[in-house]
Design an enzyme around this catalytic site. Structure first.
Site, PDB file in Angstrom:
ATOM      1  N   HIS A 116      11.841   6.383  -0.289  1.00 32.85           N
ATOM      2  CA  HIS A 116      12.311   8.421  -0.538  1.00 32.85           C
ATOM      3  C   HIS A 116      13.873   8.205  -0.354  1.00 32.85           C
ATOM      4  CE1 HIS A 116      13.772   5.233   3.194  1.00 32.85           C
ATOM      5  NE2 HIS A 116      13.414   4.599   2.555  1.00 32.85           N
TER       6      HIS A 116
ATOM      7  N   ALA B  20      21.884  12.607   9.923  1.00 30.96           N
ATOM      8  CA  ALA B  20      21.038  12.465   8.669  1.00 30.96           C
ATOM      9  C   ALA B  20      19.612  13.583   8.498  1.00 30.96           C
ATOM     10  CB  ALA B  20      20.770  10.807   7.980  1.00 30.96           C
TER      11      ALA B  20
ATOM     12  N   VAL C 115      17.687   5.726  12.289  1.00 28.99           N
ATOM     13  CA  VAL C 115      18.457   6.821  12.685  1.00 28.99           C
ATOM     14  C   VAL C 115      17.907   6.622  14.420  1.00 28.99           C
ATOM     15  CG1 VAL C 115      18.644   8.867  11.159  1.00 28.99           C
ATOM     16  CG2 VAL C 115      16.369   8.087  12.319  1.00 28.99           C
TER      17      VAL C 115
ATOM     18  N   TRP D 288       0.765  -1.067  -0.075  1.00 30.50           N
ATOM     19  CA  TRP D 288      -0.338   0.020  -0.177  1.00 30.50           C
ATOM     20  C   TRP D 288       1.033   1.505  -0.241  1.00 30.50           C
ATOM     21  CZ3 TRP D 288      -4.037  -1.384  -1.414  1.00 30.50           C
ATOM     22  CH2 TRP D 288      -5.274  -2.289  -1.375  1.00 30.50           C
TER      23      TRP D 288
ATOM     24  N   ARG E 143       5.601   7.250  -4.010  1.00 34.20           N
ATOM     25  CA  ARG E 143       4.895   6.010  -2.960  1.00 34.20           C
ATOM     26  C   ARG E 143       3.380   6.261  -3.508  1.00 34.20           C
ATOM     27  NH1 ARG E 143       6.252   8.991   3.125  1.00 34.20           N
ATOM     28  NH2 ARG E 143       8.798   8.660   2.964  1.00 34.20           N
TER      29      ARG E 143
ATOM     30  N   GLN F 268      11.613  15.137  -2.208  1.00 40.24           N
ATOM     31  CA  GLN F 268      13.191  14.825  -1.247  1.00 40.24           C
ATOM     32  C   GLN F 268      14.242  15.512  -0.912  1.00 40.24           C
ATOM     33  OE1 GLN F 268      12.903  11.021   1.625  1.00 40.24           O
ATOM     34  NE2 GLN F 268      11.076  12.106   1.947  1.00 40.24           N
TER      35      GLN F 268
HETATM   36  N1  PHE Z   1      13.287   8.928   4.933  1.00 37.50           N
HETATM   37  C1  PHE Z   1      12.813   9.751   6.536  1.00 37.50           C
HETATM   38  C2  PHE Z   1      11.359   9.802   5.281  1.00 37.50           C
HETATM   39  O1  PHE Z   1      11.157   9.399   3.851  1.00 37.50           O
HETATM   40  C3  PHE Z   1      13.057  11.027   6.564  1.00 37.50           C
HETATM   41  C4  PHE Z   1      14.331  10.536   6.852  1.00 37.50           C
HETATM   42  C5  PHE Z   1      16.050  10.513   6.746  1.00 37.50           C
HETATM   43  C6  PHE Z   1      14.364  10.989   8.502  1.00 37.50           C
HETATM   44  C7  PHE Z   1      16.597  10.984   6.978  1.00 37.50           C
HETATM   45  C8  PHE Z   1      15.504  10.621   9.146  1.00 37.50           C
HETATM   46  C9  PHE Z   1      16.847  10.638   8.736  1.00 37.50           C
HETATM   47  O2  PHE Z   1      10.213  10.085   5.881  1.00 37.50           O
END
Ligand code: PHE
Length: 337
Positions: free
Chosen positions: A178, A303, A261, A159, A204, A218
């Site tokens: 992402h 990050a 993270v 989904w 998505r 992003q």
């Molecule tokens: N990749 C996460 C998202 O799509 C965002 C994120 C990037 C969070 C790097 C923490 C560190 O929501």
């Protein structure tokens, strides 16, 4: 009135009428030719004057004759000039009126998404980050596995993810959900110190509304080095917010969870009296560091992932994220720079 007197006044009268008639003709070739015949033709009005000339005394002829000839010359010349002038105006290909206002040629502009991505990347660039790009088609390994996203994590659900039918050597492919897979790809290919931002498109599998698009951007950020601490993450992101939104921008961190993270946060800015979330961030998880062959006791990093469309929506008071993709020039042309 003697014949001589009347012929002299006829010459004057004829001159005035002939010239004013000619002046009224602008295009029509037939009308021009009719004018020529009626004044300069063999049986035209000038010829009639000549006939009257024959009836006046010889002494007067010497006075009147040259006047008629002058008039004939003048009418001939004016006729030719007038005709040439009309032809010039008619001939659009050769005639250029440089007093007309110029044509407004419209030129293309940068898309608002491009503009905001550049602005954000520039803010990080001024803090020593380099800019890289990644691929929109990713593998399960980079989009999920190396980011410590377990196989039963809801983000892997069909989904949320657009899976591709194609697979190579048993690896499943997808449109990246992402830009975080680039964290692993960069660390595999570089040694610390690392400071990069990665702008790019993500996808998505979800319904769209005013704040959700299935296709969006992003900007990933990654810094890895010896002794990178949480305060550097905070300082970097707060500084970015001040560069983008203004030096007195209020910013806040709150706890959040992302598998890759630890600790994780989201960052909001105070905008129109409300806290609005614009990014997720955190310290790179030790499992992610060791997954790419780094030693988590040697190096650490932070990050983050920013949604540039969201930032642009706040800055430019855009109510609906779908505007970024419907290609409506009334929207797009407001971002000329
Ligand atoms: N990749 C996460 C998202 O799509 C965002 C994120 C990037 C969070 C790097 C923490 C560190 O929501």
């Amino acid at each position: 009135m003697t014949n001589t007197e009347s012929i002299l006044s006829e010459i004057d009268e004829l001159k005035q009428i002939a010239l004013s008639d000619l002046d009224k003709l602008h295009a029509d070739d037939d009308q021009l030719e009719n004018w020529r015949i009626s004044y300069l033709g063999r049986n035209g009005k000038l010829s009639s004057l000549m006939k009257i000339l024959a009836t006046i005394p010889n002494d007067d002829k010497r006075l009147v004759g040259p006047k008629i000839n002058d008039l004939k010359d003048q009418l001939n010349k004016t006729f030719v000039d007038h005709k040439n002038n009309i032809n010039k105006i008619e001939d659009k290909s050769g005639y250029f009126d440089n007093s007309l206002p110029g044509l407004n040629l419209s030129s293309g502009n940068y898309h608002p998404t491009t503009l905001i991505i550049r602005e954000i990347c520039q803010a990080f660039g001024s803090m020593g980050f380099e800019i890289l790009e990644g691929k929109e088609i990713e593998t399960e390994k980079y989009n999920f596995d190396l980011l410590n996203i377990p196989s039963d994590h809801p983000a892997r659900d069909q989904w949320d993810t657009i899976w591709l039918n194609a697979s190579t050597e048993g690896e499943k492919h997808l449109l990246r959900t992402h830009t975080s897979p680039m964290q692993a790809r960069i660390m595999e290919n570089k040694n610390p110190p690392i400071r990069v931002v990665v702008p790019g498109k993500c996808y998505r599998y979800e319904a769209t509304d005013a704040t959700h698009e299935w296709e969006f951007h992003q900007i990933e950020g990654l810094a890895v080095d010896k002794d990178i601490s949480f305060s550097e993450l905070k300082g970097t992101l707060f500084e970015m917010a001040r560069k983008i939104f203004g030096s007195d921008q209020k910013v806040r961190f709150r706890c959040d969870f992302f598998p890759f993270v630890e600790p994780g946060v989201d960052m909001s800015i105070l905008w129109d009296g409300k806290w609005i979330e614009i990014l997720g961030a955190g310290m790179v998880h030790p499992k992610v560091l060791s997954g790419v062959g780094y030693d988590p006791s040697e190096v650490s990093g932070f990050a983050f992932g920013i949604g540039p469309e969201r930032v642009s929506m706040l800055k430019n008071k855009i109510k609906d994220i779908r505007n970024f993709h419907i290609n409506d020039l009334r929207f797009l042309s407001q971002f000329v720079r």
